[in-house]
Motif scaffolding. Structure first.
Motif, PDB file in Angstrom:
ATOM      1  N   HIS A  57       0.738  -1.119  -0.648  1.00  0.00           N
ATOM      2  CA  HIS A  57      -0.337   0.674   0.469  1.00  0.00           C
ATOM      3  C   HIS A  57       0.812   1.623   0.278  1.00  0.00           C
ATOM      4  CE1 HIS A  57      -3.315  -2.753   0.673  1.00  0.00           C
ATOM      5  NE2 HIS A  57      -2.855  -3.552   1.328  1.00  0.00           N
ATOM      6  N   PRO A  58       0.993   2.259  -0.224  1.00  0.00           N
ATOM      7  CA  PRO A  58       0.969   3.542  -0.514  1.00  0.00           C
ATOM      8  C   PRO A  58       1.717   3.970   1.182  1.00  0.00           C
ATOM      9  CG  PRO A  58      -0.741   3.877  -1.676  1.00  0.00           C
ATOM     10  CD  PRO A  58      -1.096   2.447  -0.503  1.00  0.00           C
ATOM     11  N   ASP A  59       1.887   3.655   1.908  1.00  0.00           N
ATOM     12  CA  ASP A  59       2.223   3.798   2.985  1.00  0.00           C
ATOM     13  C   ASP A  59       3.304   3.147   3.919  1.00  0.00           C
ATOM     14  OD1 ASP A  59       0.858   1.905   3.580  1.00  0.00           O
ATOM     15  OD2 ASP A  59      -0.749   3.187   5.481  1.00  0.00           O
ATOM     16  N   GLY A  60       3.533   2.186   2.777  1.00  0.00           N
ATOM     17  CA  GLY A  60       4.226   1.205   3.203  1.00  0.00           C
ATOM     18  C   GLY A  60       4.271  -0.143   3.929  1.00  0.00           C
ATOM     19  N   THR A  61       2.317  -0.360   4.252  1.00  0.00           N
ATOM     20  CA  THR A  61       2.329  -1.342   4.933  1.00  0.00           C
ATOM     21  C   THR A  61       1.755  -2.232   3.463  1.00  0.00           C
ATOM     22  OG1 THR A  61       0.928  -0.282   6.143  1.00  0.00           O
ATOM     23  CG2 THR A  61       0.032  -2.059   5.864  1.00  0.00           C
ATOM     24  N   ALA A  62       2.513  -3.079   4.063  1.00  0.00           N
ATOM     25  CA  ALA A  62       2.493  -4.753   2.972  1.00  0.00           C
ATOM     26  C   ALA A  62       0.775  -5.753   3.699  1.00  0.00           C
ATOM     27  CB  ALA A  62       3.147  -5.833   3.241  1.00  0.00           C
ATOM     28  N   SER A  63       0.277  -5.583   2.707  1.00  0.00           N
ATOM     29  CA  SER A  63      -0.830  -7.247   3.519  1.00  0.00           C
ATOM     30  C   SER A  63      -0.767  -8.728   2.409  1.00  0.00           C
ATOM     31  CB  SER A  63      -2.466  -6.800   2.833  1.00  0.00           C
ATOM     32  OG  SER A  63      -3.025  -5.592   3.248  1.00  0.00           O
ATOM     33  N   ILE A  64      -0.750  -9.442   3.971  1.00  0.00           N
ATOM     34  CA  ILE A  64       0.072 -10.975   3.507  1.00  0.00           C
ATOM     35  C   ILE A  64      -1.554 -11.865   3.364  1.00  0.00           C
ATOM     36  CG2 ILE A  64       0.934 -12.882   4.287  1.00  0.00           C
ATOM     37  CD1 ILE A  64       2.465  -9.584   3.884  1.00  0.00           C
ATOM     38  N   ASP A  65      -1.201 -12.608   2.339  1.00  0.00           N
ATOM     39  CA  ASP A  65      -2.663 -13.321   1.593  1.00  0.00           C
ATOM     40  C   ASP A  65      -1.236 -15.100   1.077  1.00  0.00           C
ATOM     41  OD1 ASP A  65      -4.342 -14.955   0.856  1.00  0.00           O
ATOM     42  OD2 ASP A  65      -5.082 -13.295  -0.765  1.00  0.00           O
ATOM     43  N   THR A  66      -1.134 -15.812   2.280  1.00  0.00           N
ATOM     44  CA  THR A  66      -0.276 -17.112   1.877  1.00  0.00           C
ATOM     45  C   THR A  66      -1.408 -17.772   1.907  1.00  0.00           C
ATOM     46  OG1 THR A  66       0.568 -17.297   3.696  1.00  0.00           O
ATOM     47  CG2 THR A  66       1.710 -15.994   2.879  1.00  0.00           C
ATOM     48  N   ARG A  67      -0.982 -18.860   0.572  1.00  0.00           N
ATOM     49  CA  ARG A  67      -1.745 -20.047   0.951  1.00  0.00           C
ATOM     50  C   ARG A  67      -0.132 -21.209   0.648  1.00  0.00           C
ATOM     51  NH1 ARG A  67      -5.180 -18.122  -3.037  1.00  0.00           N
ATOM     52  NH2 ARG A  67      -5.162 -15.736  -1.716  1.00  0.00           N
ATOM     53  N   SER A  68      -0.416 -22.750   1.333  1.00  0.00           N
ATOM     54  CA  SER A  68       0.773 -23.404   1.365  1.00  0.00           C
ATOM     55  C   SER A  68       0.664 -24.779   1.805  1.00  0.00           C
ATOM     56  CB  SER A  68       1.525 -23.009   2.294  1.00  0.00           C
ATOM     57  OG  SER A  68       1.950 -23.510   3.340  1.00  0.00           O
ATOM     58  N   THR A  69       1.121 -25.248   1.492  1.00  0.00           N
ATOM     59  CA  THR A  69       0.709 -27.766   1.696  1.00  0.00           C
ATOM     60  C   THR A  69       2.141 -27.558   2.636  1.00  0.00           C
ATOM     61  OG1 THR A  69      -0.626 -27.334  -1.150  1.00  0.00           O
ATOM     62  CG2 THR A  69       0.259 -29.595   0.689  1.00  0.00           C
ATOM     63  N   LEU A  70       1.603 -28.499   3.534  1.00  0.00           N
ATOM     64  CA  LEU A  70       2.275 -29.202   4.726  1.00  0.00           C
ATOM     65  C   LEU A  70       2.198 -30.162   4.739  1.00  0.00           C
ATOM     66  CD1 LEU A  70       1.717 -26.793   7.411  1.00  0.00           C
ATOM     67  CD2 LEU A  70       3.385 -25.879   5.671  1.00  0.00           C
ATOM     68  N   ARG A  71       3.325 -31.202   4.588  1.00  0.00           N
ATOM     69  CA  ARG A  71       3.555 -32.151   5.211  1.00  0.00           C
ATOM     70  C   ARG A  71       4.149 -32.506   6.717  1.00  0.00           C
ATOM     71  NH1 ARG A  71       5.416 -34.323   0.543  1.00  0.00           N
ATOM     72  NH2 ARG A  71       7.619 -34.536   0.979  1.00  0.00           N
ATOM     73  N   THR A  72       3.371 -33.561   7.506  1.00  0.00           N
ATOM     74  CA  THR A  72       4.086 -33.723   9.237  1.00  0.00           C
ATOM     75  C   THR A  72       5.061 -34.438   8.334  1.00  0.00           C
ATOM     76  OG1 THR A  72       1.867 -35.475   9.329  1.00  0.00           O
ATOM     77  CG2 THR A  72       1.321 -33.317  10.058  1.00  0.00           C
ATOM     78  N   HIS A  73       5.615 -34.646   9.894  1.00  0.00           N
ATOM     79  CA  HIS A  73       6.792 -35.746  10.019  1.00  0.00           C
ATOM     80  C   HIS A  73       5.872 -37.274  10.214  1.00  0.00           C
ATOM     81  CE1 HIS A  73       4.240 -35.739  14.261  1.00  0.00           C
ATOM     82  NE2 HIS A  73       4.927 -37.143  14.307  1.00  0.00           N
ATOM     83  N   ASP A  74       5.015 -37.332   9.975  1.00  0.00           N
ATOM     84  CA  ASP A  74       3.728 -38.449  10.005  1.00  0.00           C
ATOM     85  C   ASP A  74       2.695 -38.464   8.418  1.00  0.00           C
ATOM     86  OD1 ASP A  74       1.960 -37.100  11.352  1.00  0.00           O
ATOM     87  OD2 ASP A  74       1.591 -38.350  13.040  1.00  0.00           O
ATOM     88  N   GLY A  75       3.322 -38.408   7.765  1.00  0.00           N
ATOM     89  CA  GLY A  75       2.676 -37.757   6.755  1.00  0.00           C
ATOM     90  C   GLY A  75       1.335 -37.367   6.228  1.00  0.00           C
TER      91      GLY A  75
END
Length: 149
Positions: A57-75
């Motif tokens: 944004h013009p004031d330097g603020t970043a709006s964060i919007d992530t999506r990811s996939t995780l695999r746990t240690h046990d699958g």
């Protein structure tokens, strides 16, 4: 209300793709190439293929919007979405954008975390809200996630 530690995340990132200015602000996409997470309730790897669809944004603020996939240690496979904001002084933001090392105490970077899974062992995450305090480096985002109990 209490905060219970879930895990510390280290997410590896591709270089920023700058899509330019739109009516919402400067759109950037930062692809996730992998990573790890380790904690008392969750551990495993961050799979490649997610991204942060960020708006500056013009004031330097970043709006964060992530999506990811995780695999746990046990699958188990988990979907993780985060939404949040990052802001700081113009000098700090300039240094972050240049990939320079910046002390995380010099800026504000906080996230809401939502998980989704069909794996019975982790269904409790579907009903759990989490928050995180984050830090950005040239090629990673690191954050500590806590469940709101």
């Amino acid at each position: 209300m209490n905060l219970t530690s879930l895990a510390a995340f280290e997410v590896r990132l591709d270089p920023v793709l700058d899509l330019g200015d739109s009516h919402l602000g400067r759109r950037r996409v930062i692809n996730i190439v992998g990573g790890t997470f380790e904690g008392p309730r969750l551990s495993g790897v961050v799979l490649p293929g997610g991204a942060d669809w960020q708006v500056l944004h013009p004031d330097g603020t970043a709006s964060i919007d992530t999506r990811s996939t995780l695999r746990t240690h046990d699958g188990a496979h988990l979907y993780l979405s985060t939404n949040g904001i990052r802001h700081g002084s113009p000098e700090v933001i300039r240094r972050l954008n240049a990939g320079d090392p910046v002390d995380p105490a010099a800026y504000y970077f906080r996230l809401f975390c939502r998980f989704e899974t069909g794996d019975e062992r982790y269904r409790w995450l579907n009903r759990t809200l989490a928050v995180a305090s984050a830090a950005r480096t040239a090629s990673t985002v690191r954050y500590e996630a806590y469940a709101l109990d």
